[in-house]
Write a protein that holds these residues in place. Structure first.
Motif: not given
Length: 334
Positions: A123-132, A250-254, A325-333
């Motif tokens: 999930g963290a690697m998927r977030a890193l891909e989202d971030i670019g 929870a990440q969806n809710l937030i 993934r959702g938590s890291l993406r939202m943490m970084l905007g």
């Protein structure tokens, strides 16, 4: 005791784990897909594989919709690839079962919790891909490619773990958990380091809130299960399943309530769009999760233990990476 359905399938197929079984299991789908592509290349590839499966992966890597043979493909989930991914997860279960049994690895709670860090790392690697941040390797960490990457790492680590166990060095859950923890910590640290170098404020409250909500709901579930007094509801694997799904909820809710995001999955997004209520996806996931764990708790004594373990574990494994993934993406905007 095996279920009637499982027994019927096993009587038709070659013996599980035999060379013939592995040949049919691994080559069967490729032969069918290959034959379909040869017979109907435009229909199967352009109108199906490209439009709904591979096109969205390319679009995700490009960060925008892409076109092939006049057919437009958009990034993200759609009803077709969602069903295909669910089917692929289900199809992977017999292979995982046969592999673990071949290595003589017991299906217990320690193994499930040892697997959890690798799933978090995915999930963290998927977030890193989202971030670019993954550059030319981004395509490896987009759904469904990332499933193959995480599976390959897990298979290799399990094989190494079987060797270390036989030599009396490390237990398999310990090795799997250690590798997964190092990978997860490294990926999350990379995301945090990136966050400190950008002008976007680092929302550390987001992962704190999502993990806190997931823990809170899981604790409430644990306490309620004691009151209800239904056997097996407090099994460690069911607790992992509840926590994984609730982290995703929870990440969806937030995201929907406070940050203007929309649910990424097809079903949850449809529910949100239909109700207009930011908590609808959380309630939906909570109710569905409770229904599933209730069934699994009740069926524990009737289902084959291996199949019960696999089904229960994958309920949590589906939610955990989405929550990360959702938590890291939202943490970084992002």
């Amino acid at each position: 005791m095996s279920t009637t359905f499982t027994r019927r399938i096993e009587t038709v197929l070659p013996e599980t784990g035999s060379r013939e079984w592995w040949g049919l299991y691994l080559l069967g789908p490729m032969v069918l897909v290959g034959a379909a592509l040869l017979a109907f290349p435009t229909l199967i590839y352009d109108r199906f594989v490209w439009q709904y499966l591979w096109g969205p992966v390319v679009a995700d890597a490009a960060g925008q919709p892409v076109t092939h043979a006049g057919i437009r493909a958009a990034r993200g989930y759609n009803p077709v690839n969602t069903l295909i991914y669910i089917g692929a997860v289900g199809y992977s279960l017999p292979g995982l079962r046969a592999y673990l049994e071949h290595l003589n690895i017991p299906f217990d709670a320690r193994l499930a919790y040892g697997f959890a860090p690798i799933i978090v790392a995915g999930g963290a690697m998927r977030a890193l891909e989202d971030i670019g941040l993954l550059g030319e390797y981004a395509v490896l960490f987009i759904t469904p490619s990332i499933y193959f990457v995480v599976t390959a790492v897990t298979v290799i680590v399990l094989g190494v773990g079987a060797v270390t166990r036989d030599r009396g060095v490390l237990l398999i859950p310990t090795l799997v958990g250690t590798v997964g923890t190092i990978w997860a910590v490294g990926a999350i640290s990379w995301a945090l380091l990136y966050g400190t170098t950008t002008s976007v404020p680092l929302r550390l409250w987001v992962p704190a809130a999502t993990v806190g909500i997931a823990f809170g709901v899981t604790a409430l579930y644990y306490w309620s299960a004691e009151i209800v007094d239904v056997a097996n509801l407090r099994h460690p694997l069911l607790l992992l399943a509840v926590f994984g799904q609730m982290w995703d909820a929870a990440q969806n809710l937030i995201g929907v309530t406070f940050l203007g995001y929309s649910p990424k999955l097809v079903v949850t997004n449809l529910v949100y769009q239909a109700t207009g209520f930011s908590g609808s996806t959380f309630i939906l996931k909570l109710l569905v999760t409770l229904g599933i764990v209730w069934y699994l708790a009740d069926a524990k004594g009737e289902l084959n233990w291996t199949w019960w373990w696999l089904m229960t574990f994958f309920i949590g494994a589906i939610g955990l990476p989405m929550g990360v993934r959702g938590s890291l993406r939202m943490m970084l905007g992002v």
